[in-house]
Design an enzyme around this catalytic site. Structure first.
Site, PDB file in Angstrom:
ATOM      1  N   ARG A   5     -16.659   9.143 -21.010  1.00 19.85           N
ATOM      2  CA  ARG A   5     -17.106   9.672 -19.719  1.00 19.85           C
ATOM      3  C   ARG A   5     -16.321  10.940 -19.407  1.00 19.85           C
ATOM      4  O   ARG A   5     -15.121  10.990 -19.656  1.00 19.85           O
ATOM      5  CB  ARG A   5     -16.829   8.629 -18.620  1.00 19.85           C
ATOM      6  CG  ARG A   5     -18.004   7.735 -18.336  1.00 19.85           C
ATOM      7  CD  ARG A   5     -17.633   6.560 -17.472  1.00 19.85           C
ATOM      8  NE  ARG A   5     -16.985   6.891 -16.208  1.00 19.85           N
ATOM      9  CZ  ARG A   5     -16.680   5.980 -15.276  1.00 19.85           C
ATOM     10  NH1 ARG A   5     -16.988   4.694 -15.476  1.00 19.85           N
ATOM     11  NH2 ARG A   5     -16.094   6.318 -14.160  1.00 19.85           N
TER      12      ARG A   5
ATOM     13  N   ARG B 168     -14.816   2.905  -0.623  1.00 20.29           N
ATOM     14  CA  ARG B 168     -13.678   3.636  -1.181  1.00 20.29           C
ATOM     15  C   ARG B 168     -12.933   4.409  -0.097  1.00 20.29           C
ATOM     16  O   ARG B 168     -11.907   5.024  -0.387  1.00 20.29           O
ATOM     17  CB  ARG B 168     -14.173   4.626  -2.233  1.00 20.29           C
ATOM     18  CG  ARG B 168     -14.031   4.141  -3.682  1.00 20.29           C
ATOM     19  CD  ARG B 168     -14.603   5.215  -4.580  1.00 20.29           C
ATOM     20  NE  ARG B 168     -14.113   5.176  -5.938  1.00 20.29           N
ATOM     21  CZ  ARG B 168     -14.780   4.632  -6.945  1.00 20.29           C
ATOM     22  NH1 ARG B 168     -15.927   4.035  -6.756  1.00 20.29           N
ATOM     23  NH2 ARG B 168     -14.288   4.693  -8.173  1.00 20.29           N
TER      24      ARG B 168
ATOM     25  N   ARG C 283     -11.138   4.100 -23.702  1.00 25.35           N
ATOM     26  CA  ARG C 283     -12.424   3.437 -23.557  1.00 25.35           C
ATOM     27  C   ARG C 283     -13.599   4.385 -23.802  1.00 25.35           C
ATOM     28  O   ARG C 283     -13.517   5.592 -23.556  1.00 25.35           O
ATOM     29  CB  ARG C 283     -12.553   2.762 -22.189  1.00 25.35           C
ATOM     30  CG  ARG C 283     -12.854   3.687 -21.037  1.00 25.35           C
ATOM     31  CD  ARG C 283     -13.022   2.907 -19.742  1.00 25.35           C
ATOM     32  NE  ARG C 283     -13.351   3.764 -18.627  1.00 25.35           N
ATOM     33  CZ  ARG C 283     -13.469   3.361 -17.370  1.00 25.35           C
ATOM     34  NH1 ARG C 283     -13.254   2.096 -17.059  1.00 25.35           N
ATOM     35  NH2 ARG C 283     -13.781   4.203 -16.412  1.00 25.35           N
TER      36      ARG C 283
ATOM     37  N   ARG D 184      -8.291  10.843 -10.046  1.00 26.27           N
ATOM     38  CA  ARG D 184      -8.957   9.651  -9.502  1.00 26.27           C
ATOM     39  C   ARG D 184      -7.918   8.654  -8.987  1.00 26.27           C
ATOM     40  O   ARG D 184      -8.101   8.018  -7.948  1.00 26.27           O
ATOM     41  CB  ARG D 184      -9.852   9.016 -10.581  1.00 26.27           C
ATOM     42  CG  ARG D 184     -11.077   9.875 -10.885  1.00 26.27           C
ATOM     43  CD  ARG D 184     -11.749   9.476 -12.181  1.00 26.27           C
ATOM     44  NE  ARG D 184     -12.319   8.150 -12.136  1.00 26.27           N
ATOM     45  CZ  ARG D 184     -12.639   7.446 -13.225  1.00 26.27           C
ATOM     46  NH1 ARG D 184     -12.430   7.938 -14.422  1.00 26.27           N
ATOM     47  NH2 ARG D 184     -13.168   6.262 -13.097  1.00 26.27           N
TER      48      ARG D 184
ATOM     49  N   LYS E  82     -12.736  -3.573 -12.778  1.00 24.89           N
ATOM     50  CA  LYS E  82     -13.682  -4.025 -11.744  1.00 24.89           C
ATOM     51  C   LYS E  82     -15.083  -4.216 -12.326  1.00 24.89           C
ATOM     52  O   LYS E  82     -15.728  -5.227 -12.084  1.00 24.89           O
ATOM     53  CB  LYS E  82     -13.797  -3.006 -10.589  1.00 24.89           C
ATOM     54  CG  LYS E  82     -12.541  -2.786  -9.790  1.00 24.89           C
ATOM     55  CD  LYS E  82     -12.818  -1.962  -8.537  1.00 24.89           C
ATOM     56  CE  LYS E  82     -13.376  -0.567  -8.816  1.00 24.89           C
ATOM     57  NZ  LYS E  82     -12.427   0.335  -9.508  1.00 24.89           N
TER      58      LYS E  82
HETATM   59  P1  AMP Z   1     -16.701   4.370 -10.821  1.00 28.14           P
HETATM   60  O1  AMP Z   1     -17.679   4.140 -11.910  1.00 28.14           O
HETATM   61  O2  AMP Z   1     -16.702   3.321  -9.748  1.00 28.14           O
HETATM   62  O3  AMP Z   1     -15.294   4.663 -11.327  1.00 28.14           O
HETATM   63  O4  AMP Z   1     -17.177   5.706 -10.064  1.00 28.14           O
HETATM   64  C1  AMP Z   1     -17.252   6.942 -10.755  1.00 28.14           C
HETATM   65  C2  AMP Z   1     -17.211   8.082  -9.776  1.00 28.14           C
HETATM   66  O5  AMP Z   1     -18.345   8.017  -8.878  1.00 28.14           O
HETATM   67  C3  AMP Z   1     -15.995   8.124  -8.843  1.00 28.14           C
HETATM   68  O6  AMP Z   1     -14.864   8.701  -9.454  1.00 28.14           O
HETATM   69  C4  AMP Z   1     -16.543   8.970  -7.689  1.00 28.14           C
HETATM   70  O7  AMP Z   1     -16.607  10.334  -8.049  1.00 28.14           O
HETATM   71  C5  AMP Z   1     -17.973   8.464  -7.573  1.00 28.14           C
HETATM   72  N1  AMP Z   1     -18.071   7.314  -6.646  1.00 28.14           N
HETATM   73  C6  AMP Z   1     -18.438   6.032  -6.954  1.00 28.14           C
HETATM   74  N2  AMP Z   1     -18.416   5.248  -5.875  1.00 28.14           N
HETATM   75  C7  AMP Z   1     -18.031   6.044  -4.838  1.00 28.14           C
HETATM   76  C8  AMP Z   1     -17.800   5.822  -3.448  1.00 28.14           C
HETATM   77  N3  AMP Z   1     -17.942   4.606  -2.904  1.00 28.14           N
HETATM   78  N4  AMP Z   1     -17.405   6.891  -2.691  1.00 28.14           N
HETATM   79  C9  AMP Z   1     -17.257   8.111  -3.211  1.00 28.14           C
HETATM   80  N5  AMP Z   1     -17.451   8.396  -4.520  1.00 28.14           N
HETATM   81  C10 AMP Z   1     -17.824   7.376  -5.331  1.00 28.14           C
END
Ligand code: AMP
Length: 212
Positions: A160, A88, A127, A171, A13
């Site tokens: 990360r 989400r 990654r 996740r 994404k």
């Molecule tokens: P991402 O970089 O989109 O994979 O987001 C990393 C982490 O941030 C996720 O695993 C969640 O812990 C948190 N996070 C990001 N966006 C959201 C969201 N819309 N709702 C809840 N947690 C989020």
């Protein structure tokens, strides 16, 4: 144009959102990037979110709603934006409905990127991310004293914390349980574009742009 990019963690994404934002001339809003920046800077939101993000949980909807409202209502996003990582949950989709109504967004575009969990786990395990600009590279492409091709930082590529294998599994579980059902919410609210995320990056981009 208002775009939502949807799919499991690690499906690509962020990569596609960056490319599309630049090609379409719209802003890229990544809630994950916003949270990582807040955690790095030790803000109030960052302190609340740190343990949740690092363990692969979902940050509460009220906090996320506040973040997305602030981001979308800033004037610089008036040309449109691509939302990466939001919504989400069903509650977040309802918050977004309200914001889109206030901004008179008629029909957003929802891009769904698909890939099997096994491919995603392999990809995320391999990654690394630039600690400075967030660019993502494959482990094998990062050598000692590596200089980031995007921001020129030296030795800035790290794994990360939430890319550890057990955290990725959590996740993905949360994605299937809480996020995947949100797709239904958009079936007749958005223009839906579905693409295969296992193809090469350029092919995925072309498949998306052709349908837009
Ligand atoms: P991402 O970089 O989109 O994979 O987001 C990393 C982490 O941030 C996720 O695993 C969640 O812990 C948190 N996070 C990001 N966006 C959201 C969201 N819309 N709702 C809840 N947690 C989020």
């Amino acid at each position: 144009m208002q775009v939502i990019i949807f799919g499991a963690p690690g499906v690509g994404k962020g990569t596609q959102a960056k490319i599309l934002a630049s090609k379409l001339g719209i802003a890229h809003i990544s809630t994950g990037d916003i949270l990582r920046e807040a955690i790095k800077n030790g803000t109030v939101t960052g302190l609340k979110a740190k343990a949740i993000v690092e363990s692969g949980g979902l940050v509460p909807d009220e906090i996320m709603g506040g973040i997305i409202k602030d981001a979308l209502k800033e004037g610089k996003y008036q040309n449109g934006s691509i939302l990466d990582g939001f919504p989400r949950t069903k509650a977040q989709a309802l918050i977004l409905d309200q914001i889109f109504a206030e901004l008179s967004v008629n029909k957003p575009v929802l891009i769904k990127i698909d890939a099997d969990d096994k491919i995603i786990i392999d990809r995320i395990s391999n990654r690394l991310v630039c600690n400075s600009c967030g660019n993502i590279l494959v482990k094998n492409d990062v050598s000692e004293n590596f200089v980031c091709p995007v921001c020129n930082s030296k030795n800035s590529y790290i794994k990360r914390k939430d890319d550890a294998e057990e955290v990725i599994k959590r996740r993905l579980e949360l994605y299937h349980e809480m996020t995947a059902p949100v797709f239904e919410h958009y079936k007749d609210k958005a223009k839906i574009i579905e693409v295969d995320g296992t193809e090469a990056i350029g092919t995925v981009t072309r498949n998306i742009l052709r349908q837009i």
